[in-house]
Structures are given as C-alpha cells and as structure tokens.
Design an enzyme around this catalytic site. Structure first.
Site, PDB file in Angstrom:
ATOM      1  N   ASP A 265       0.834  -1.254  -0.050  1.00  0.00           N
ATOM      2  CA  ASP A 265      -0.020  -0.090  -0.083  1.00  0.00           C
ATOM      3  C   ASP A 265       1.075   1.414  -0.100  1.00  0.00           C
ATOM      4  O   ASP A 265       2.126   1.049   0.455  1.00  0.00           O
ATOM      5  CB  ASP A 265      -0.903  -0.063   1.051  1.00  0.00           C
ATOM      6  CG  ASP A 265      -2.257   0.939   0.888  1.00  0.00           C
ATOM      7  OD1 ASP A 265      -2.195   1.735   0.039  1.00  0.00           O
ATOM      8  OD2 ASP A 265      -3.268   0.481   1.630  1.00  0.00           O
ATOM      9  N   TRP A 266       0.434   2.243  -0.513  1.00  0.00           N
ATOM     10  CA  TRP A 266       1.225   3.534  -0.706  1.00  0.00           C
ATOM     11  C   TRP A 266       1.679   4.045   0.834  1.00  0.00           C
ATOM     12  O   TRP A 266       0.896   4.540   1.542  1.00  0.00           O
ATOM     13  CB  TRP A 266       0.531   4.682  -1.562  1.00  0.00           C
ATOM     14  CG  TRP A 266       0.439   4.618  -2.650  1.00  0.00           C
ATOM     15  CD1 TRP A 266       0.875   5.385  -3.628  1.00  0.00           C
ATOM     16  CD2 TRP A 266       0.430   3.181  -3.835  1.00  0.00           C
ATOM     17  NE1 TRP A 266       0.857   4.958  -4.851  1.00  0.00           N
ATOM     18  CE2 TRP A 266       0.508   3.770  -5.163  1.00  0.00           C
ATOM     19  CE3 TRP A 266      -0.015   2.175  -3.372  1.00  0.00           C
ATOM     20  CZ2 TRP A 266       0.475   2.923  -6.092  1.00  0.00           C
ATOM     21  CZ3 TRP A 266      -0.137   1.112  -4.574  1.00  0.00           C
ATOM     22  CH2 TRP A 266       0.034   1.198  -5.785  1.00  0.00           C
TER      23      TRP A 266
END
Length: 751
Positions: A265-266
């Site tokens: 995930d970012w």
C-alpha cells in the site's frame, strides 16, 4: 513506452525482430511458455535494472527496462471504477478531459447482492474500462472483514463473513483479468480500522486469522488466480504486513502457491532488510501518507531502491532475493503490459451503465415495510424528498475510491423521472464540503433553519421520502479516518424524529457503507438501506421505491441496536478498539494521526472468531437487523427439505434439496442461505456459520428447488495445537433460512 513497443508486438506472431530476419529473443515470443520467457528476460537484466523494477518511478507507475523493450507498469486506484489521472509526482489531479468513467457500486453493495453473477459482470465491466485507460494493475478488490462499524473503509469491502466475501471476490477477479488487467486484492491482512492504520499491531489468535480474516484472500489467490496482492499498512506479530514473514513467505507463497506480485500500500514499506527478505516485490508511495502528503525524497531513496542495491552489493542480503522479485515482476508484465492478446477495452458504454444499474438494483436492502412500499407512480399525492444525500455526488472524496464519473443519476433525479411534478425537495440537513482529515462545521443556525423548513413542508406532504445516511467526508465512510460515533451524523436522528411527529407516512432511504443506530426504527413505516451505488444509483433507488424493481438485497453485515452489541466494542476496553500503547504507558489510549500514531499501539481481537452474526448468535445478543436480512415485495415459503443421507462420510457429501415457493403476487429473487452448526466440539465454535448460499428467481405462484452439497470441508475448524484443519466426528445441523436469524428449516446429520 507502450507506443514504442507496438511495432514489436505486431511482429511477435512471425517470430521476427524489428531489425528484419533476426529471431526475436525468447522473452519477446508470446508463443513460448511463460516461465521460459520470464527466465530468459531475467538473465538479461543487470543488477541495477532488477532493483529498479522493485520500486515506483511516479505516483502510480513502476519502470520497465527500456533497453530490452520491456514496458512500465501502469496502476490505478479501484475497485469501484478507474480513478481520474493523477499527476506524475503529486497527489493533484492531472486535469485530463478524457478520463471520466463509469462509477460502479461500492463493494459493500456488490456483497449485498449475494449474487456471484453480479460479481462477474462487475469485474468484466470495470476491467474493460481499466484496459481502455491503459492500466495494467487495478488496485482492488478489497476483502478485509467487517469487524467494527466504525471502520471508515468498510464500504470498500465485502462484509463480515469470509464465505460471502470469498464467493463474491472470485468471479470479479477472473473476469477482470480476462482483460489483461491484474487484480490487486487488498489489504492483506487484518486492516480492519483506519485509526493508526500505519502502526497498529494486531494481536489475533491464529485460529481467528485462519477462519475469519484469511479465507477470502486465499480464495482470491487459489481460486481467483489474482496476479497481485496489496499488503496492508498495519502490523502483525510485530512486522508490517507489507514485509511480513509469516503472511507473505509462509502463508501466501509457500502454502497458497502465489506466483504473482506483492505490492505495498502507498507508504506501507518501513525497512529495507525486511522488505528484501520477506516477500515484498514492488514498493509504492514511500515517505507519503498514501493519500495527500508529498515526499521530500526521490524514488531512488525508497527502501527497495538505492539502500537495497547497496545491501546486495555488500552481500548483506542474498542475491536470490532480487532475482525472485524481478522474476515475479516480469511475470506480471508478461501477463499485462506485454500481453498482445488482451482486448482493447471500452469506456462508459451502455453495457457498463446497465451492469452498474443491475448491481445497484440487486443490492438495495428492504429492512422494514408495513405496506407503504412500493410507492405507486400513478397516484396523485405530493411527495416531499428530504436529505442531503438526495443530491450529493457520493463519488467525491472517500480517499482512493474517489471517482470522476461521466454520468451520474442522483436519487432526486431518479425519483423526479418517475413521479414528475409530484416531487418536491428540501435539504433538511447540512454537512459541509468533502474533506479528508477534518469536518467542516455547520452553524447551529443553519442546522435549525434547514430542519424547520423540512418539518414545515413535511406537514403538508402526502408522503415523505428521507434520503440520508453517511457520506464520503472525514469520519464517515472515508479512507484515513474512522467514524467517531455509531449514530447518524449531522443531527439526522433529530431530523427524522421531527419529521415523524408531523407526518407518519415516512420512508427512510439511507445510503451508507456501514451499520448505524436507528432509535426511530419501530416507528418508521419503511426503511431501505443502500451502499454507494455509483453512476446509476438514483435510478436503482427510484425503481425499488416504485416497485419497478422488487428488492432482493441482503445485508452483508449485521446492524446492531447499539455499538456495545458489537463484539469489538462489547467490553468497552480500548485495547479491543482502537488499541492501546504498549510499554510504560500501557493502558492509555493513544493520540496520533490516522496513518501513524508515533508510538507503538496494539489492538487485541479478544472476540476471536465471534465476529458479526457469530457473536450475536452465540452470545444471544440479537441484532436489530441480522446478517443476511432483506425483505421483498413478495413472500417466500421454504418447503420440507429432501436429504440424501443422515450421515456424512469421508469422501462423500450430504445433498440437500429444498423447494422455495413464491407465495405472493410479484416475481422476486430470494437468497437461500445454509449455515452449519457443530453441536459438540473440543473447542469453542459459533452457533452456526455460513457455508453456502444461492440466489434464485422465483416467479409468482411458482416453486424452485435449491440444492446444496455439504462436504467434510464445511465442518472443519482450525486446530491451533496441530496447526491443521480438523473435522471432528459428531452431530451437526444444517440451518437453511432467509437470514442468519430467520431460519426456516433445520437438517441434522452425523459425521
């Protein structure tokens, strides 16, 4: 990059290179076995090129290898539609004029259809739009389990039950990937709250992990064949899930045989050594909060960039680690951006709008009806529509699920199309602009003025349709923040009560990706519940209210009377939600931002496997509206079941056939649900657990036989002592019903 590759792809069938009669390298030949192509490409890469594959080059792309004609990977947020284009190196929108799309219903809505055919239709349509937009990876779907109704991101997931989520996610993935676009199933794993999502360590039993939180991910990998998985922000066993040895190496790779890419995930990566050793392939969004903040560092400073390259050169981590990562990434590239056989895709077609409409139609749940619905369109009475959600564009905000739809039908527009000038509208309440991390306050004067106007107009109306619920603002259904209350926001309960006082003919149509308190429920003639329905949502809502569509949605999560009736909140102990700080200040709730507490929080899943209806059933705490509940404008009778055998033997199943008769005057769809209960076991088990379901269309006055086969696998629990799945001999019950609380037939059998 891709335009340069096009002439090369045209020559692949001839086995020729762009230079003339020279044979193409093996990795370019699509007639060669995939793994041979991967290995050929891998041995041609330099160390620096292998490392470069492992991290972002922009907000949503990773580099290819230009020297070898290997293209980059283009990613986009999903899964409710392809997000508008983002700037190369900022979170600002790029301002394109050709990136509008079809907004599909939220995944809670898809789950509420209880119809795998709708899931396949969804995956096909959104995959075609992603392909048309030249995306290689669509960041979705999500299958995290609904543990608490305060989780701001529940609307992106498929409810509280692993069987329902697992059955619904598989067709979505299969149809999406037929377009040569990879599904990226998220958020693996235990991402069940937004509060302190970047640092909270989840303490959960291995049994609950295996029985509740992992099965849908396993189905996505083993049956759906997902090409990528997104790691979650939180921690498990002290390690961040984006580079977690147990989750990624032991379970995902070794047990499930996953051969795709793990993508962070970012902002989900935190350590180079762990990222190198523990199964992460692609690192995205590091040094940002994954939503709004920018990084002061370049992409070459990511954990899997220069720091990783230097560790490899010094021999501090095995060279095999980067070969494994590059191999997985090359395999993904060959499946997507270097796949010449994938279709062209399409955007905003009538077929896509029809799919969005059909999913929305089947997802709306009729919770209560004393006969006021359906509201016929050929009457003459005046209808007052009240509520901000009647006109608010609910595709805005919400975090990564924000969309830019080309066409949107609001609920008010849908009702006006059917009822014409019988419809009038007043807002009733206000909630400010969409914001991520704070709420825009509305003055008491405005609140009072809007309410007084709505009440005055409701007094004169023949029928009032209230359209409220939650929205995509901060502390509602929104990435980055959890809800602060189980009540409806913006003083809506007071407004509903005031409307009831002057007009008892009130229809409540609330839009929400979560459960909420309904202190007025017993006094409202009809209650409808919908999730965010996207482009065609207003048309679906109007058609259900009018009876053009007979509602068939079923709740994918329980709606408790109060928050304390929910397992995660029953004790009131902050250790169970949202978590407590470990160490010197153990026991104290932690202040902090949504992403990182700045401390060391831990949340304990003390309810273990008793999530959702399992808790309500086993603890005898009834929900206001049970998991699987949903009424129709017709009625269904469940006949006497036919059973093949009273004993289930190893290698054989118990076959159950049950006739379902439509005893009303309208055609309708019913979801027949089969739960299994273990009468006596060596470990604690819920009263019953969903194992099978089927949605069937039954014509008025007709009957349909619904068949299920119960196998040994349906009887198993996870034994933490032997670390294996076990089915113990004994007596079991098959509960067949219309919801988890509306059981029509019980079939005992032995194993």
């Amino acid at each position: 990059m891709k335009k340069v590759l096009i002439p090369v792809l045209l020559l692949l069938a001839l086995g020729m290179s762009a230079r003339g009669q020279q044979p193409l390298p093996l990795y370019m030949r699509t007639d060669a076995p995939l793994e041979e192509r991967v290995e050929d490409a891998l041995q041609r890469l330099t160390l620096e090129e292998k490392v470069a594959l492992c991290h972002a080059q922009s907000k949503f792309t990773t580099p290819g290898v230009a020297r070898l004609g290997i293209p980059e990977l283009m990613m986009s947020d999903g899964p409710h539609g392809v997000r508008a284009e983002i700037e190369w190196n900022s979170w600002d929108y790029a301002g394109w004029t050709n990136d509008s799309i079809t907004a599909f219903p939220a995944l809670t809505a898809l789950a509420a259809t209880w119809n795998p055919e709708m899931s396949a239709r969804y995956g096909k349509a959104v995959g075609e739009e992603a392909r048309y937009r030249e995306k290689d990876v669509l960041l979705g779907p999500g299958v995290n389990i609904y543990r608490t109704p305060l989780n701001g991101r529940n609307f992106e997931y498929m409810g509280e039950d692993p069987c329902l989520a697992g059955e619904m996610v598989v067709p979505y993935i299969r149809e999406l990937q037929k377009n040569g676009v990879a599904a990226c199933v998220k958020h693996y794993a235990l991402n069940n709250q937004e509060q302190w999502r970047g640092s909270v360590d989840v303490a959960v039993s291995e049994r609950a992990l295996r029985e509740i939180y992992l099965p849908a991910f396993r189905k996505a990998v083993v049956e759906g064949g997902s090409w990528t998985i997104m790691g979650s922000y939180n921690r498990y066993l002290g390690q961040h899930c984006c580079h977690n040895e147990v989750l990624l190496n032991d379970i995902l790779r070794k047990e499930w045989g996953f051969d795709g890419c793990v993508i962070t995930d970012w902002g989900g990566a935190h350590d180079t050594r762990e990222a190198a050793l523990n199964g992460l392939d692609i690192e995205m969004g590091t040094y940002t909060n994954g939503l709004t903040s920018e990084s002061v560092f370049g992409y070459d400073q990511y954990y899997l960039a220069t720091p990783y390259l230097e560790m490899l050169r010094r021999g501090e981590v095995p060279m095999q680690t980067v070969d494994d990562k590059a191999r997985n990434i090359l395999r993904l590239i060959f499946r997507t951006s270097m796949n010449p056989d994938r279709p062209w895709g399409s955007l905003c077609t009538e077929e896509h709008y029809a799919a969005a409409k059909a999913i929305g139609d089947e997802s709306i749940v009729l919770l209560r009806n004393d006969g006021i619905l359906p509201l016929e369109t050929d009457g003459s009475g005046q209808i007052l529509v009240v509520g901000d959600n009647a006109t608010r564009r609910l595709t805005d905000n919400g975090g990564s699920s924000e969309l830019k739809p080309r066409r949107t039908i609001s609920p008010l527009e849908g009702l006006q199309a059917l009822y014409g000038d019988r419809i009038s509208y007043t807002r009733g309440y206000a909630c400010g602009r969409p914001l991520y991390e704070r709420v825009e306050e509305v003055s008491p004067e405005t609140v009072d003025s809007l309410r007084r106007e709505a009440v005055a107009r409701a007094r004169k109306a023949d029928v009032v349709i209230y359209i409220g619920g939650l929205n995509k603002n901060a502390y509602q259904d929104c990435e980055s923040t959890d809800r602060q209350s189980y009540d409806l926001p913006f003083h809506q309960n007071e407004l509903i009560e005031a409307l009831l006082e002057v007009n008892p003919r009130l229809i409540v149509m609330n839009i929400s990706g979560n459960a909420y308190a309904m202190p007025w429920a017993e006094r409202v003639p009809a209650i409808l519940h919908a999730s965010y329905l996207g482009s065609m949502g207003g048309a679906s809502i109007a058609d259900v209210i009018s009876g053009r569509v007979n509602p068939s949605g079923k709740l994918p999560y329980s709606i408790p009377y109060r928050l304390s009736d929910c397992a995660a909140h029953a004790s009131g102990d902050p250790a169970q939600y949202p978590g407590i700080e470990r160490g010197e200040q153990e026991g104290a709730p932690i202040p902090g931002s949504f992403l990182d507490s700045g401390s060391d929080p831990q949340v304990t899943y003390a309810e273990d496997i008793l999530v959702g209806y399992r808790w309500h059933d086993t603890k005898k705490i009834p929900a206001r509206y049970a998991f699987g509940h949903g009424l129709s404008y017709t009625t269904f009778d469940y006949g006497k079941p036919e059973v093949s055998s009273g004993r289930l033997n190893a290698g054989e199943g118990v076959h159950i056939r049950i006739p379902v008769t439509n005893t009303g005057t309208r055609d309708g769809m019913e979801v027949v649900q089969l739960y299994i209960g273990d009468d006596r076991c060596s470990v604690m088990r819920p009263l019953k657990e969903l194992k099978h379901f089927k949605k069937v269309l039954v014509r008025a006055g007709e009957s349909v036989d619904v068949e299920f086969t119960i196998t040994e696998q349906d009887l198993r629990f996870y034994d933490e002592t032997t670390r294996s799945w076990v089915a113990e001999a004994g007596t079991f019950k098959a509960y067949v019903g219309s919801s988890s609380s509306d059981i029509r037939r019980v079939v005992p059998f032995r194993y």
